[in-house]
Design a protein around this motif. Structure first.
Motif, mmCIF file in Angstrom:
data_model
loop_
_atom_site.group_PDB
_atom_site.id
_atom_site.type_symbol
_atom_site.label_atom_id
_atom_site.label_comp_id
_atom_site.label_asym_id
_atom_site.label_seq_id
_atom_site.Cartn_x
_atom_site.Cartn_y
_atom_site.Cartn_z
ATOM 1 N N ARG A 29 112.766 15.021 44.492
ATOM 2 C CA ARG A 29 112.669 13.734 45.181
ATOM 3 C C ARG A 29 113.922 12.883 44.925
ATOM 4 O O ARG A 29 114.757 13.227 44.085
ATOM 5 C CB ARG A 29 111.407 12.982 44.707
ATOM 6 N N ASP A 30 114.005 11.753 45.655
ATOM 7 C CA ASP A 30 115.144 10.847 45.456
ATOM 8 C C ASP A 30 114.901 9.876 44.293
ATOM 9 O O ASP A 30 115.795 9.125 43.932
ATOM 10 C CB ASP A 30 115.419 10.041 46.737
ATOM 11 N N ASP A 31 113.692 9.909 43.715
ATOM 12 C CA ASP A 31 113.390 8.997 42.601
ATOM 13 C C ASP A 31 114.330 9.250 41.426
ATOM 14 O O ASP A 31 114.561 10.395 41.042
ATOM 15 C CB ASP A 31 111.959 9.222 42.082
ATOM 16 N N THR A 32 114.794 8.163 40.848
ATOM 17 C CA THR A 32 115.667 8.249 39.681
ATOM 18 C C THR A 32 115.070 7.335 38.630
ATOM 19 O O THR A 32 114.836 6.155 38.900
ATOM 20 C CB THR A 32 117.078 7.757 40.047
ATOM 21 N N SER A 33 114.796 7.901 37.456
ATOM 22 C CA SER A 33 114.152 7.069 36.437
ATOM 23 C C SER A 33 114.969 7.073 35.160
ATOM 24 O O SER A 33 115.730 8.002 34.883
ATOM 25 C CB SER A 33 112.740 7.583 36.160
ATOM 26 N N ALA A 34 114.812 5.999 34.410
ATOM 27 C CA ALA A 34 115.473 5.917 33.100
ATOM 28 C C ALA A 34 114.559 5.173 32.155
ATOM 29 O O ALA A 34 113.604 4.522 32.579
ATOM 30 C CB ALA A 34 116.805 5.184 33.225
ATOM 31 N N PHE A 35 114.894 5.285 30.872
ATOM 32 C CA PHE A 35 114.136 4.602 29.822
ATOM 33 C C PHE A 35 112.657 4.968 29.913
ATOM 34 O O PHE A 35 111.785 4.104 30.004
ATOM 35 C CB PHE A 35 114.368 3.075 29.880
ATOM 36 N N ASN A 36 112.423 6.288 29.951
ATOM 37 C CA ASN A 36 111.083 6.842 29.938
ATOM 38 C C ASN A 36 110.216 6.273 31.074
ATOM 39 O O ASN A 36 109.057 5.929 30.873
ATOM 40 C CB ASN A 36 110.438 6.604 28.561
#
Ligand code: TMP
Length: 237
Positions: A29-36
């Protein structure tokens, strides 16, 4: 191979069952996550870029004799993979100090680590993926000593193959994370290899070209991923 129900939705990929119990379909997917998972944004083209990047790297690793779960790219965002029984321990190799190591030990970012270090992290979102060791992994039943030994050997082998590949593009492979699973009794490389799970710097300018651009709000995240892809010869269209 028919795509069937959603098995699991991760932070950046969704995993689907297929009509063959030995195979799964991963959707980038295009989702980008950071910091858990605290910060999540949609970055246009990311799923497609990471899918192509991962396919290229997995094929190179396979050519180098490292068994991976990669079977075949199915579409812009989907890949067919072997269904592994995942080991919940992440393997991290570092060639240069960055990220959590710098914070933990007060090292200078970019300090060369010779020989490269090897660390284990327990894959658990609720706990924030804490650092663990072999003894804990064995005692808590996450992996056997033999499996951990093989994972370490393979991770170092991946490091040698990929360091040389990035070097050709005048890039430094600073560090990276791998995940392994068991397939018919063998330890096989799973998950993905993309700029989401590694650090890559320009060799001369030390410009960051990986997910740290997102974590540190440096901008041009996908442009950087595309630049890395182009420099190492990943076909993007
Ligand atoms: P760290 O410096 O945050 O420990 O991460 C080391 C490398 O491993 C970095 O390239 C990011 C990657 N990594 C992940 O992608 N996911 C993880 O859960 C962990 C622990 C590391």
């Amino acid at each position: 191979m028919q795509k069937q129900q959603l098995l699991y939705k991760g932070k950046a990929k969704s995993v689907y069952e297929t009509d063959d119990n030995d195979f799964l379909i991963l959707h980038f997917r295009d989702d980008t996550s950071a910091f858990n998972g605290e910060r999540v944004e949609q970055l246009a083209r990311k799923g497609q870029v990471n899918n192509r990047f991962n396919a290229f790297i997995m094929q190179k690793l396979s050519e180098a004799g490292i068994e991976t779960h990669f079977e075949k790219q199915l579409s812009d965002n989907e890949v067919l993979v072997k269904r592994l029984e995942m080991i919940p321990v992440e393997c991290v190799v570092r060639n240069f100090a960055a990220g959590s190591l710098v914070r933990r030990l007060g090292l200078e970012e970019g300090q060369a680590l010779t020989p490269p270090t090897f660390e284990l992290f327990f894959k658990d979102d609720a706990l924030g993926d804490p650092m663990v060791n072999e003894s804990l992994s064995i005692t808590l039943g996450w992996a056997t000593a033999e499996q951990l030994e093989e994972m370490k050997r393979l991770t170092y082998q991946v490091n040698e193959v990929l360091k040389a590949m990035f070097e050709v593009g005048d890039l430094m492979l600073v560090d990276f994370k791998l995940e392994f699973g068991v397939y018919h009794g063998r330890i096989v490389l799973g998950d993905e290899f993309s700029p989401d799970g590694c650090r890559i710097w320009d060799k001369t300018t030390k410009k960051k070209l990986d997910k740290d651009r997102f974590r540190q709000s440096l901008g041009d995240v996908i442009e950087a991923y595309e630049e890395v892809a182009q420099r190492i010869g990943v076909p993007l269209d």
